[in-house]
Design an enzyme around this catalytic site. Structure first.
Site, PDB file in Angstrom:
ATOM      1  N   PHE A 177     -11.251  -6.927  13.951  1.00 21.34           N
ATOM      2  CA  PHE A 177     -10.214  -7.303  13.084  1.00 21.34           C
ATOM      3  C   PHE A 177      -9.776  -6.392  12.141  1.00 21.34           C
ATOM      4  O   PHE A 177     -10.775  -5.815  11.472  1.00 21.34           O
ATOM      5  CB  PHE A 177     -10.677  -8.755  12.518  1.00 21.34           C
ATOM      6  N   GLN A 178      -8.705  -6.013  11.925  1.00 20.54           N
ATOM      7  CA  GLN A 178      -8.050  -4.988  10.997  1.00 20.54           C
ATOM      8  C   GLN A 178      -8.585  -3.753  11.034  1.00 20.54           C
ATOM      9  O   GLN A 178      -9.052  -2.750  10.183  1.00 20.54           O
ATOM     10  CB  GLN A 178      -8.361  -5.067   9.607  1.00 20.54           C
ATOM     11  N   GLU A 222       0.715  -1.222   0.176  1.00 24.49           N
ATOM     12  CA  GLU A 222      -0.015   0.126   0.190  1.00 24.49           C
ATOM     13  C   GLU A 222       0.887   1.241   0.005  1.00 24.49           C
ATOM     14  O   GLU A 222       0.461   2.360  -0.516  1.00 24.49           O
ATOM     15  CB  GLU A 222      -0.981   0.063   1.306  1.00 24.49           C
ATOM     16  N   LYS A 251     -17.292  -0.205   6.431  1.00 22.48           N
ATOM     17  CA  LYS A 251     -17.727  -1.183   5.333  1.00 22.48           C
ATOM     18  C   LYS A 251     -19.298  -1.023   5.184  1.00 22.48           C
ATOM     19  O   LYS A 251     -19.922  -1.229   3.946  1.00 22.48           O
ATOM     20  CB  LYS A 251     -17.256  -2.594   5.623  1.00 22.48           C
ATOM     21  N   MET A 275      24.838   8.375   1.618  1.00 26.84           N
ATOM     22  CA  MET A 275      24.819   9.723   2.262  1.00 26.84           C
ATOM     23  C   MET A 275      25.261   9.479   3.835  1.00 26.84           C
ATOM     24  O   MET A 275      25.874  10.116   4.646  1.00 26.84           O
ATOM     25  CB  MET A 275      23.393  10.326   2.252  1.00 26.84           C
TER      26      MET A 275
END
Lengths: 569, 163
Positions: free
Chosen positions: A112-113, A50, A162, A478
């Site tokens: 959940f999630q 993502e 949802k 760097m």
């Protein structure tokens, strides 16, 4: 007709003329993905992580004048997106992120999630919304696009539970939106513009310093016109590269920590500084107290009032759309019979040219060892300076910025503010989707590229012919450079052992991989890569591991206290 | 310097955290913050007491203005204004202390709003200084509990903070 929330989201995106949605499905967004499946106006790009979805949407936005769109699921989908969102926020890039959320009734139940996406992203978005009713979806998405693109742009997140994607209501997309709490300024203050023009005409040692705002504000043409009209020297920041043609004589290169000698000296010793869409970042002006030692009048044009007088006190602030303010200034200069005094300006230019003769970007190049600067120079030659170039973060980023001379805006994509390693490849994806026929090069390093290397798989699926220019020096370059200079050469964890064979890795993903060991082979390899119009080519250049980025202004030092080469160490 | 910033903000969930988050993220001080809906229920009004140099306070007001939900911001301490804070204090009140506490409360124009045989709850409004003085005037060993609202502020005269 009654539509489901999911249908409404997709219809809204269609109304906004969205071409691409970069995303990754999951439980909370299944209904949204079902609706995407049923239509073919919007193309969905399935990324492999993502973070890359948001970076790609961000890269798409940077390389166009459009808003990028990313779609992620709840919980880990949203948290993975956070780095992408913060990156876009720090560089003021318009992106709309739609995130799924657990059903309304489950919010706060440690479902959940479930994470508090609105809470987690609050400090790194321009604004965010949790949609609580299906009727709110359309006006909220309208607001999201409006907020993302207007004023000082930035990412806007819309979190949709949802159950709201299942609920139904009538769909009516608002034609326009007005918010009593949000009204970005557009026109600059007339009196201030007049004052600014007068100051410019009286300047003895004038300097123009343009930043990312000039590029994002689509004001490159106006900036060029005004600079030409005035005949002043100009520098553009890392974010402003391409805002003024780098091949022009009046251009002095980039200022700041790794800026050119002439740009930094001119910034410091000018008597009137015109700052255009820039924010006097710590990487640009070095130590603010040292910068303030030299008296100079500063004019600052910016769309965001909070950018003005934040780090450096400004004499003539002008809040407004850069393009409008510059247009007004051009008109005022053209209408005025006054011009900066020629002799005085010539004397200043003589000084500037003397600084330029130091040729601070020269580098030693002999033998077969590949100098990273040389690779970027050749990349510029082979692409006729006309490619979209993305970079990751580190030495290669600075070399790309110093040696690829950008003549056009929106050709240079990098994470300037947040400094996010891993952006290069997804930025290149976004740019390639936006400009299918154009050459896109990702200048990266062996460390950065591994932070989003999984996207080689996305590139295969969508046949993106990106050219990856990997300046492989086996070090976190760097970090190694700072350790060499400031930490007594104790290279703590900056050497990467057990690197993969990148050419073979690229081949494993179905691409073309080339390893280049000798300086003599650099140009040929680049030419071959760009001739392969349909292939992603991974060019793994084995470059000098000891090379440093110069000039360099150490943290806390003044702009004029530059290390120009290894001999100064 | 101490500043009193008044602002109107959309009365939506999360509005308070946007403001408090801004202060913590940018390292600004909050001495007190009060918030409640206005006569227009879609708007909330906040009074924030903060301290900082002129430059910092200028940044604070600019940053507050930048929040999308914020409708208006005014530094009311820049000109004549009124500040009031509410104090509720529970004190042990027995024997001869009862009379003494009552007298002190009267002097500060406080009200005793709850009485038991062993305690009072005193209500007092005023400026921060007045409330501090009142607490100072009470015998510290008698104070059982205090709660203060943080200040509310409003400009004097014609100046009005409205949409």
């Amino acid at each position: 007709m009654m539509l489901s929330g999911a249908e409404i989201v997709v219809r809204c995106l269609q109304e906004e003329k969205v071409e691409y949605v970069f995303g990754y499905p999951g439980g909370a967004v299944l209904f949204l993905y079902d609706e995407l499946f049923k239509q073919d106006q919007i193309r969905h790009v399935l990324v492999r992580h993502e973070q890359a979805a948001v970076h790609a949407a961000d890269g798409y936005a940077r390389s166009t004048e459009k808003v990028g769109v990313a779609l992620v699921t709840s919980g880990p989908g949203a948290t993975n997106a956070v780095t992408g969102i913060a990156t876009a926020y720090c560089d003021s890039i318009p992106v709309v992120i739609i995130s799924g959320q657990v059903p309304t009734a489950a919010i706060g139940q440690d479902a959940f999630q479930e994470v508090d996406t609105v809470g987690i992203t609050r400090p790194c978005v321009k604004h965010n919304f949790l949609v609580k009713r299906v009727e709110d979806i359309a006006p909220t998405i309208k607001k999201a696009f409006y907020l993302a693109a207007s004023g000082r742009p930035g990412p806007v997140l819309v979190d949709i539970p949802k159950d709201i994607t299942v609920a139904k209501c009538e769909f009516d997309y608002p034609k326009s939106i007005s918010m009593r709490s949000y009204s970005p300024v557009s026109k600059g203050h007339q009196g201030q513009i007049k004052k600014a023009v007068q100051l410019l005409m009286e300047a003895k040692r004038p300097m123009i310093y343009a930043g990312g705002g000039a590029v994002l504000g689509n004001a490159a043409e106006q900036l060029t016109k005004l600079t030409k009209l005035l005949g002043f020297p100009i520098t553009t920041t890392l974010m402003g590269l391409g805002g003024y043609p780098a091949s022009d004589r009046q251009y002095l290169g980039m200022p700041g920590m790794h800026g050119t000698f002439e740009a930094n000296m001119s910034m410091h010793f000018c008597d009137v500084l015109l700052a255009v869409g820039s924010r006097f970042d710590d990487r640009v002006i070095g130590n603010p107290a040292h910068f303030a030692e030299e008296p100079r009048k500063i004019i600052h044009i910016d769309i965001d009032p909070s950018s003005i007088s934040k780090r450096v006190k400004v004499d003539v602030p002008i809040v407004g759309n850069i393009i409008d303010v510059l247009d007004e200034m051009i008109r005022a200069v053209e209408a005025s019979t006054r011009r900066p005094e020629e002799d005085t300006l010539a004397t200043w230019w003589k000084q500037v040219e003397e600084w330029r003769r130091r040729d601070c970007l020269k580098f030693k190049h002999d033998g077969e060892i590949i100098k990273p600067q040389f690779v970027v120079q050749k990349l510029w030659e082979v692409t006729n300076g006309d490619a979209f170039v993305t970079s990751d973060v580190g030495q290669h980023q600075m070399w790309a910025a110093q040696y690829y001379r950008f003549d056009k805006p929106r050709r240079w994509l990098n994470s300037g503010g947040l400094g996010t390693m891993g952006v290069g490849l997804p930025y290149a994806m976004g740019a390639q989707f936006a400009h299918p026929g154009s050459p896109v090069a990702c200048v990266t390093g062996e460390a950065s590229i591994q932070m989003c290397i999984q996207e080689l798989s996305t590139c295969k699926q969508f046949r993106l012919p990106i050219k990856i220019v990997n300046l492989n020096n086996r070090y976190l370059g760097m970090v190694r450079q700072w350790q060499q200079i400031f930490h007594g050469g104790r290279y703590s964890e900056s050497y990467m052992d057990s690197l993969p064979d990148f050419a073979k890795l690229a081949e494993a993903y179905g691409h073309v991989g080339l390893r280049i060991d000798k300086a003599g082979d650099v140009e040929g390899a680049l030419r071959e890569a760009f001739q392969r119009k349909n292939d992603l080519v991974f060019l793994d250049f084995q470059v000098d591991p000891t090379e440093n980025v110069y000039p360099m202004v150490q943290g806390g030092k003044g702009l004029t206290e530059m290390i120009l080469s290894a001999e100064d160490l | 310097m101490r500043h009193v910033i008044s602002l109107l903000i959309e009365n939506e969930s999360g509005a308070l955290s946007r403001v408090s988050g801004l202060f913590s993220a940018r390292g600004y001080n909050i001495e007190s913050l009060t918030v409640a809906p206005t006569e227009d229920p879609s708007l909330s009004r906040m009074t924030i007491v903060t301290t900082g140099s002129d430059e910092i306070v200028e940044q604070i007001t600019k940053q507050l203005n930048k929040l999308v939900d914020v409708v208006k911001v005014v530094d009311i301490s820049e000109s004549a204004h009124i500040e009031r804070e509410l104090l509720l204090v529970k004190v042990r009140a027995t024997g001869k202390d009862r009379e003494e506490i009552k007298r002190t409360s009267d002097i500060f124009r406080g009200h005793i709003i709850d009485v038991t045989d062993a305690s009072y709850v005193i209500e007092l409004t005023g400026t921060q200084n007045k409330l501090d003085s009142f607490l100072g005037a009470l015998d510290a060993s008698l104070i059982l509990e205090t709660v203060r609202s943080g200040i509310c502020g409003i400009g004097r005269g014609d100046r009005v903070l409205k949409v």
